[in-house]
Enzyme design. Structure first.
Site, PDB file in Angstrom:
ATOM      1  CG  ASP A   1       2.300   6.312   2.813  1.00 36.81           C
ATOM      2  OD1 ASP A   1       1.526   5.385   3.134  1.00 36.81           O
ATOM      3  OD2 ASP A   1       3.366   6.563   3.412  1.00 36.81           O
TER       4      ASP A   1
ATOM      5  NE  ARG B   1      -3.996  -1.727   2.476  1.00 29.50           N
ATOM      6  CZ  ARG B   1      -5.042  -1.605   3.295  1.00 29.50           C
ATOM      7  NH1 ARG B   1      -5.087  -0.597   4.150  1.00 29.50           N
ATOM      8  NH2 ARG B   1      -6.013  -2.495   3.279  1.00 29.50           N
TER       9      ARG B   1
ATOM     10  NE  ARG C   1       6.011   9.286   2.521  1.00 28.30           N
ATOM     11  CZ  ARG C   1       5.237  10.180   3.132  1.00 28.30           C
ATOM     12  NH1 ARG C   1       5.600  11.443   3.191  1.00 28.30           N
ATOM     13  NH2 ARG C   1       4.108   9.827   3.693  1.00 28.30           N
TER      14      ARG C   1
END
Length: 262
Positions: free
Chosen positions: A52, A50, A196
């Site tokens: 972002d 998944r 990230r």
């Protein structure tokens, strides 16, 4: 029939992968295209990773359980999909295949222009512009302590009941042929915002604000630290998902489910 779908997308105008009421997401767009082409009310996809909001994919893998499949499914899907999503390949999945649980690892790339001469308006949607030059040697030194099976709670957004233990296989920095600073990040799986957050932590090392020992200190704390900035989403791209040989797919899925449930 279970379909195995490989797709790519520009995440700029999406609110991430997963369907959310009232928001444009990649899953919502792909599920709608499948339902339209297959002439059914709905199709539910399962994804390898998944992504972002704002994150891109070049090698995303999906599965969907469907009935009859019309000829020229690939061409028909791409005829329905918007231009920021493309299906690269589609076909019947091998027995035991699960896009999420059968995966061995996911590989991401994060790209940064840390020199004014590298800033290209044509790549602004998938390359981060950084105003200070980055010391990639220092970033690679700092990254060594993060590789391996670790509790990445310091770099993840916690979810109730979910583990933050992951096996980080690779985290390296190099220069692309164009001169961009490019991170290669590979793990068995990632938790929310993990890549990230890792990149944001290492950027502070690369531009001299923190010493190379700092990321290891953050990791040992096993709690989110507000001093770690999560890097912008648009520099991140899911590049590849790897799977075992067909005769090992079902066993891999069983092992992965047990590990995550345990």
């Amino acid at each position: 029939m279970r379909l195995r779908i490989e797709c790519a997308y520009d995440g700029t105008d999406f609110h991430g992968w997963a369907t959310q009421p009232g928001l444009r997401t990649v899953q919502e767009v792909l599920d709608h295209a499948l339902a339209t082409v297959l002439r059914v009310d709905s199709v539910a996809t399962v994804v390898a990773g998944r992504t972002d909001a704002g994150v891109h994919a070049r090698g995303q893998v999906v599965h969907a359980d469907v009935g009859d499949v019309p000829p020229q499914l690939l061409r028909r899907l791409n005829g329905v999909l918007p231009p920021d999503v493309r299906v690269l390949a589609v076909g019947e999945a091998p027995a035991g295949f699960d896009a999420r649980f059968s995966a061995l690892w996911r590989r991401y790339a994060y790209r940064i222009a840390d020199d004014a001469a590298l800033v290209d308006p044509l790549t602004r949607r998938h390359v981060l512009v950084w105003s200070r030059p980055l010391d990639l040697d220092a970033m690679n030194d700092a990254a060594q302590a993060l590789v391996g099976r670790q509790d990445f709670a310091a770099f993840c957004r916690r979810r109730e009941g979910a583990t933050t233990i992951r096996t980080l296989l690779d985290l390296t920095w190099s220069r692309s042929p164009e001169g961009l600073a490019e991170a290669t990040v590979r793990a068995d799986a990632f938790c929310h915002s993990m890549v990230r957050a890792l990149v944001g932590c290492l950027l502070a090392v690369g531009d001299g604000r923190r010493p190379p020992s700092w990321p290891a200190e953050i990791l040992r704390a096993e709690a989110r630290d507000p001093s770690v900035t999560v890097a912008h989403a648009h520099g991140l791209t899911l590049e590849e998902v790897a799977y075992p040989p067909d005769d090992e797919l079902a066993a891999r899925a069983t092992t992965t489910r047990a590990r995550r449930d345990g």
